[in-house]
Design an enzyme around this catalytic site. Structure first.
Site, PDB file in Angstrom:
ATOM      1  N   GLU A 121      54.694  53.666  31.980  1.00  0.00           N
ATOM      2  CA  GLU A 121      55.280  52.368  31.666  1.00  0.00           C
ATOM      3  C   GLU A 121      56.747  52.300  32.096  1.00  0.00           C
ATOM      4  OE1 GLU A 121      54.765  51.696  27.460  1.00  0.00           O
ATOM      5  OE2 GLU A 121      52.578  51.876  27.580  1.00  0.00           O
ATOM      6  N   GLU A 188      51.154  43.447  31.536  1.00  0.00           N
ATOM      7  CA  GLU A 188      50.618  43.184  30.196  1.00  0.00           C
ATOM      8  C   GLU A 188      51.386  42.056  29.510  1.00  0.00           C
ATOM      9  OE1 GLU A 188      49.950  46.683  27.808  1.00  0.00           O
ATOM     10  OE2 GLU A 188      49.478  45.509  26.015  1.00  0.00           O
TER      11      GLU A 188
HETATM   12  O1  KIV Z   1      46.790  52.158  26.780  1.00  0.00           O
HETATM   13  C1  KIV Z   1      46.170  51.163  27.176  1.00  0.00           C
HETATM   14  O2  KIV Z   1      45.061  50.855  26.708  1.00  0.00           O
HETATM   15  C2  KIV Z   1      46.779  50.343  28.211  1.00  0.00           C
HETATM   16  C3  KIV Z   1      46.087  49.058  28.553  1.00  0.00           C
HETATM   17  C4  KIV Z   1      46.288  48.063  27.493  1.00  0.00           C
HETATM   18  C5  KIV Z   1      46.523  48.544  29.884  1.00  0.00           C
HETATM   19  O3  KIV Z   1      47.774  50.693  28.740  1.00  0.00           O
END
Ligand code: KIV
Length: 270
Positions: A121, A188
């Site tokens: 991220e 997201e």
């Molecule tokens: O951890 C997860 O499930 C994610 C998705 C929501 C993209 O990163």
């Protein structure tokens, strides 16, 4: 037109080729059994998300899950994937401390779990780490917008990039990740118009969750879309089944049958 046949494994190159040709269906998976079903149903990417911290472990956030726990879960999903590409999330703390640490943990995840790629991220802040990983041969999926590992900074899980400055930074970050060589980017919970603009501005596929229909593909948390996660129903989530009720009814039936001695029957006994 589809760029894969039923018997061929997806690769990051094939995922790239799908941009503008075929929408990409991605789902989270955390175990062999459900991953096998999702793989057979035609999902192109199985994401072992750090949402396992919530869904599998019952934590309030994604922060507590560790590299070794992610590797343990990813191994089962890798064993199930006959067709889908497997991406494993890099957990909080595994790539933020230093570039060396990030590359070491990414390589550990790929070597020990068998995953095809990692996801992490952030944008410009983690660009040096992403570049080092890609140089080391680690395929990287970016993740921008609502980045749940930063929940304590954001103060919640609300819509991101509503304001112009944050939207501009997100567009800038997406271009940087694309230029660095990320093979795809997850967006997201951002406005649909911005997600569409980003999708049209980068060369790699963009996969949305709560980001409208203008992206190259979609991802959902499998337990959420199966309706297993009782009570969790944000606007972006569609229940494709409502299994929580079925599971509870089945288990209540089992408990009742044990208690009234109707299970096992003579036919179910040796
Ligand atoms: O951890 C997860 O499930 C994610 C998705 C929501 C993209 O990163």
């Amino acid at each position: 037109m589809s760029v894969h046949t039923q018997n061929s494994r997806m690769t990051t190159a094939k995922i790239r080729q799908m941009k503008g040709v075929d929408k990409i269906a991605m789902l989270t998976a955390y175990d062999y059994t459900l991953a096998t079903l999702a793989d057979a149903a035609g999902v192109e990417i199985l994401l072992v998300g750090d949402s396992a911290s919530n869904i599998v472990c019952g934590n309030q956030t994604t922060l507590p899950i560790t590299v070794d726990e992610m590797i343990f879960l990813t191994k089962g999903v890798v064993r199930a994937a006959q067709h889908a590409l497997v991406i494993s999330d890099m957990p909080f703390g595994s790539y933020q401390v230093s570039e060396e640490d990030a590359v070491r943990n990414a390589i550990k995840i790929l070597k020990e779990s068998g995953a095809d790629a990692v996801k992490l991220e952030g944008g410009e802040e983690i660009l040096p780490a992403i570049k080092h990983m890609i140089q080391a041969g680690v395929p990287v999926c970016g993740h921008l917008g609502l980045t749940p590992q930063s929940v304590n900074q954001f103060g919640g899980y609300g819509l991101r990039a509503k304001e112009e400055a944050e939207a501009a930074k997100l567009m800038h970050d997406a271009k940087l990740l694309d230029e660095a060589g990320c093979f795809c980017i997850v967006l997201e919970k951002i406005p649909a118009a911005l997600a569409k603009q980003v999708t049209e501005s980068v060369s790699c596929p963009v996969i949305g969750i709560g980001a409208g229909n203008g992206t190259d593909g979609q991802v959902l948390v499998m337990h959420d879309m199966l309706g297993l996660n009782n009570g969790f129903k944000p606007k972006f989530l569609r229940y494709f089944a409502e299994l929580a009720g079925n599971v509870t009814t089945a288990i209540a039936g089992y408990v009742a049958a044990v208690k009234d001695s109707s299970f096992p029957s003579a036919e179910e006994s040796y």
